[in-house]
Write an enzyme that holds these catalytic residues in place. Structure first.
Site, short mmCIF file in Angstrom:
data_model
loop_
_atom_site.label_atom_id
_atom_site.label_comp_id
_atom_site.label_asym_id
_atom_site.label_seq_id
_atom_site.Cartn_x
_atom_site.Cartn_y
_atom_site.Cartn_z
N ASP A 97 37.14 46.45 48.32
CA ASP A 97 37.29 45.76 47.05
C ASP A 97 38.70 45.85 46.45
OD1 ASP A 97 35.96 44.16 45.07
OD2 ASP A 97 36.11 45.85 43.70
N CYS A 138 24.37 27.30 55.59
CA CYS A 138 23.79 26.53 54.47
C CYS A 138 23.22 25.17 54.85
CB CYS A 138 24.85 26.34 53.39
SG CYS A 138 25.52 27.90 52.78
N CYS A 182 21.41 22.87 52.29
CA CYS A 182 20.89 23.62 51.14
C CYS A 182 21.93 23.71 50.01
CB CYS A 182 20.49 25.03 51.58
SG CYS A 182 19.87 26.05 50.23
N CYS A 217 23.31 28.06 39.58
CA CYS A 217 24.39 28.76 38.84
C CYS A 217 24.43 28.26 37.39
CB CYS A 217 25.74 28.51 39.52
SG CYS A 217 27.11 29.23 38.58
N CYS A 227 31.78 31.75 36.00
CA CYS A 227 30.87 32.61 36.77
C CYS A 227 30.39 33.73 35.85
CB CYS A 227 31.64 33.17 37.97
SG CYS A 227 30.76 34.44 38.90
N CYS A 281 19.18 32.48 47.37
CA CYS A 281 19.57 32.08 48.73
C CYS A 281 18.48 32.43 49.75
CB CYS A 281 20.87 32.80 49.09
SG CYS A 281 21.36 32.55 50.80
C1 B12 Z 1 38.14 38.94 42.04
C2 B12 Z 1 36.76 39.13 42.62
C3 B12 Z 1 35.68 38.56 41.94
C4 B12 Z 1 35.87 37.62 40.75
C5 B12 Z 1 36.34 36.24 41.23
C6 B12 Z 1 35.87 35.84 42.62
C7 B12 Z 1 36.62 34.68 43.25
N1 B12 Z 1 36.12 34.17 44.32
O1 B12 Z 1 37.64 34.23 42.78
C8 B12 Z 1 34.45 37.62 40.11
C9 B12 Z 1 34.39 38.61 38.99
C10 B12 Z 1 33.95 36.28 39.61
C11 B12 Z 1 33.60 38.14 41.28
C12 B12 Z 1 32.23 37.97 41.33
C13 B12 Z 1 31.44 38.46 42.35
N2 B12 Z 1 31.81 39.28 43.34
CO1 B12 Z 1 33.66 39.72 43.70
N3 B12 Z 1 35.39 40.15 44.28
C14 B12 Z 1 36.57 39.87 43.81
C15 B12 Z 1 37.65 40.48 44.71
C16 B12 Z 1 38.17 41.76 44.04
C17 B12 Z 1 38.82 39.56 45.02
C18 B12 Z 1 38.37 38.17 45.49
C19 B12 Z 1 39.48 37.19 45.56
O2 B12 Z 1 40.60 37.42 45.15
N4 B12 Z 1 39.14 36.06 46.12
C20 B12 Z 1 40.05 34.95 46.33
C21 B12 Z 1 39.24 33.78 46.89
C22 B12 Z 1 40.22 32.63 47.16
O3 B12 Z 1 38.70 34.15 48.14
P1 B12 Z 1 37.17 34.61 48.40
O4 B12 Z 1 36.20 33.71 47.75
O5 B12 Z 1 37.05 36.08 48.08
O6 B12 Z 1 37.09 34.47 49.98
C23 B12 Z 1 37.09 33.19 50.56
C24 B12 Z 1 38.42 32.70 50.97
O7 B12 Z 1 39.11 33.78 51.58
C25 B12 Z 1 37.99 31.64 52.01
N5 B12 Z 1 38.99 31.41 53.04
C26 B12 Z 1 39.36 32.22 54.04
N6 B12 Z 1 40.32 31.67 54.77
C27 B12 Z 1 40.54 30.46 54.21
C28 B12 Z 1 41.44 29.48 54.56
C29 B12 Z 1 41.45 28.31 53.82
C30 B12 Z 1 42.43 27.30 54.17
C31 B12 Z 1 40.53 28.12 52.73
C32 B12 Z 1 40.46 26.84 51.95
C33 B12 Z 1 39.64 29.14 52.38
C34 B12 Z 1 39.68 30.29 53.13
O8 B12 Z 1 36.82 32.15 52.62
C35 B12 Z 1 36.37 33.28 51.89
C36 B12 Z 1 34.85 33.23 51.76
O9 B12 Z 1 34.42 32.18 50.97
C37 B12 Z 1 36.83 40.77 46.03
C38 B12 Z 1 37.32 41.98 46.82
C39 B12 Z 1 38.59 41.63 47.60
N7 B12 Z 1 39.60 42.47 47.47
O10 B12 Z 1 38.63 40.64 48.29
C40 B12 Z 1 35.40 40.94 45.49
C41 B12 Z 1 34.23 40.43 46.34
C42 B12 Z 1 34.54 39.04 46.84
N8 B12 Z 1 33.14 40.36 45.37
C43 B12 Z 1 31.99 40.66 45.86
C44 B12 Z 1 30.76 40.56 45.14
C45 B12 Z 1 29.57 41.27 45.72
C46 B12 Z 1 30.71 39.81 43.97
C47 B12 Z 1 29.44 39.42 43.17
C48 B12 Z 1 28.21 39.13 44.00
C49 B12 Z 1 29.16 40.56 42.17
C50 B12 Z 1 27.99 40.35 41.23
N9 B12 Z 1 26.76 40.55 41.68
O11 B12 Z 1 28.16 40.05 40.09
C51 B12 Z 1 29.96 38.14 42.44
C52 B12 Z 1 29.76 36.88 43.29
C53 B12 Z 1 30.40 35.65 42.73
C54 B12 Z 1 30.63 34.60 43.82
N10 B12 Z 1 29.68 33.70 44.00
O12 B12 Z 1 31.67 34.63 44.49
C55 B12 Z 1 32.06 41.08 47.32
C56 B12 Z 1 31.52 39.96 48.22
C57 B12 Z 1 30.68 40.49 49.38
C58 B12 Z 1 30.16 39.36 50.25
N11 B12 Z 1 29.10 39.67 51.03
O13 B12 Z 1 30.62 38.24 50.27
C59 B12 Z 1 33.61 41.37 47.46
C60 B12 Z 1 34.19 41.06 48.83
C61 B12 Z 1 33.79 42.88 47.12
C62 B12 Z 1 33.41 43.79 48.29
N12 B12 Z 1 34.36 44.48 48.87
O14 B12 Z 1 32.27 43.84 48.70
N13 B12 Z 1 34.35 38.74 42.22
#
Ligand code: B12
Length: 328
Positions: free
Chosen positions: A121, A177, A180, A187, A202, A234
């Site tokens: 995280d 998905c 679905c 949400c 969110c 889900c």
């Molecule tokens: C900031 C953060 C949040 C923020 C914002 C999340 C966001 N997506 O912006 C908030 C507070 C909203 C949040 C909520 C939650 N979070 Co959070 N969060 C984080 C954190 C610290 C950083 C995420 C981040 O910066 N994401 C940036 C976006 C861009 O990326 P992403 O969605 O995480 O990942 C996607 C992209 O990388 C994409 N991707 C990859 N390669 C490429 C390339 C291209 C070209 C593109 C388009 C996309 C793409 O694919 C990934 C999967 O969808 C991470 C831990 C970490 N250090 O990563 C945990 C993390 C994502 N959270 C987690 C969890 C559990 C949650 C919650 C379920 C908590 C809860 N029960 O309330 C919710 C779920 C909300 C949701 N539906 O996403 C887990 C997810 C576990 C999993 N199995 O997926 C993480 C990984 C923490 C952990 N170490 O377990 N979170």
């Protein structure tokens, strides 16, 4: 190769005996993420996109990534009483996953006995991208990584290691998905967009951020911390829950208790859970919002009981909440 020196066996045995899932991936930079990070500017990190995509900036001799998953798919099925109670995301009930996962990752690193660093995280990389690279699962429409066996309700941790390990190979036909869209429709804030999470809508984010508008209060509904809605609905998470009969106060704390909590009580109850990281006042603010959303006499009486709170901002919010009962 002797079994205790075989890294694959070490990882396999450790994760199996501790109920974890794992997968291995290569450690090249996550180049395709750079643009998306620059565009979306996700919250809670002050690091630049470049710092968040390159494992070798963290461990210069990194060769592989070992990614683990810790399931938190549990559900309270015990009885309720007549108290006014709020909801805590099930992942934030019990020991803080940062502590649990770090303990496991540290144990694995000790057993592997090589150059390594581990994170869960709070590390620089994007954990979900790491998990996908390692084939631990695939991202669903709600952006959570879904593992075909255990679903999406698991936390992610990873080790960057100097060991050159063979990446996990999985059949690439897992399409989580298909048609679905249950999570998108469920949400409350409509935060799940096609290409990105509109995190400002969110509920999980709203319960953790200091700045809220009154329009956000309704979205929070009964959540004290976090939100499970997009994962609870889900299909991949159904019938896999650990059913828990005890711990009503942990899963659904009484709003009155939260508002009455002393610093000492907060430390005992929340300091070592994932819900405690933003402090006592944030949970109390959320409890007031929950009470304002419930709008019955019992909720009103709890607010009146606490209306002389010495903290100006909490007192103002309670006054607003009491006033909101006239407009029901
Ligand atoms: C900031 C953060 C949040 C923020 C914002 C999340 C966001 N997506 O912006 C908030 C507070 C909203 C949040 C909520 C939650 N979070 Co959070 N969060 C984080 C954190 C610290 C950083 C995420 C981040 O910066 N994401 C940036 C976006 C861009 O990326 P992403 O969605 O995480 O990942 C996607 C992209 O990388 C994409 N991707 C990859 N390669 C490429 C390339 C291209 C070209 C593109 C388009 C996309 C793409 O694919 C990934 C999967 O969808 C991470 C831990 C970490 N250090 O990563 C945990 C993390 C994502 N959270 C987690 C969890 C559990 C949650 C919650 C379920 C908590 C809860 N029960 O309330 C919710 C779920 C909300 C949701 N539906 O996403 C887990 C997810 C576990 C999993 N199995 O997926 C993480 C990984 C923490 C952990 N170490 O377990 N979170």
């Amino acid at each position: 190769m002797r079994e205790e020196k075989n890294p694959y066996k070490i990882i396999e045995n450790y994760t199996k005996s501790n109920n974890l899932i794992y997968a291995i991936g290569s450690a090249e930079p996550f180049y395709t993420l750079k643009d998306i990070l620059e565009k979306t500017n996700p919250p809670f990190s002050s690091l630049s996109a470049c710092q968040r995509i390159d494992p070798s900036l963290i461990l210069p001799n990194v060769k592989s990534i070992i990614c683990i998953g810790l399931s938190y798919n549990k559900k309270y099925i015990g009885s309720f009483d007549n108290e006014i109670r709020a909801n805590i995301s099930v992942g934030a009930v019990g020991e803080d996953y940062h502590i649990t996962i770090s303990r496991h990752l540290s144990n694995i690193c000790k057993l592997l006995d090589t150059d390594s660093v581990y994170f869960s995280d709070t590390g620089p990389l994007i954990d979900r991208a790491v998990a996908q690279r390692c084939s631990l699962g695939k991202a669903g429409k709600n952006f959570s990584i879904i593992n075909p066996k255990i679903g999406s309700m698991f936390f992610i941790g990873y080790i960057l290691t100097s060991l050159k390990l063979k990446p996990t190979v999985r059949k690439d036909d897992f399409d989580p998905c298909k048609g679905c869209e249950l999570c998108i429709n469920a949400c409350p804030g409509g935060a799940i967009k096609k290409d990105y999470l509109d995190y400002k809508k969110c509920v999980s984010f709203l319960t953790q951020t200091k700045q809220l508008n009154q329009s956000d209060y309704k979205l929070i509904n009964k959540q004290l911390y976090g939100c499970d809605i997009c994962q609870r609905i889900c299909p991949h998470n159904q019938k896999k829950e650990l059913l828990i009969k005890d711990g009503l106060d942990e899963f659904h704390p009484k709003a009155d208790d939260i508002l009455s909590m002393t610093n000492k009580e907060f430390n005992i109850r929340f300091k070592n859970t994932a819900a405690g990281w933003k402090g006592k006042k944030l949970l109390q603010r959320n409890a007031i919002i929950v009470l304002s959303n419930i709008k019955n006499d019992k909720a009103l009486n709890i607010l009146i009981k606490h209306k002389n709170d010495k903290r100006e901002d909490i007192k103002e919010l309670i006054e607003w909440a009491i006033g909101s009962f006239d407009k029901k």
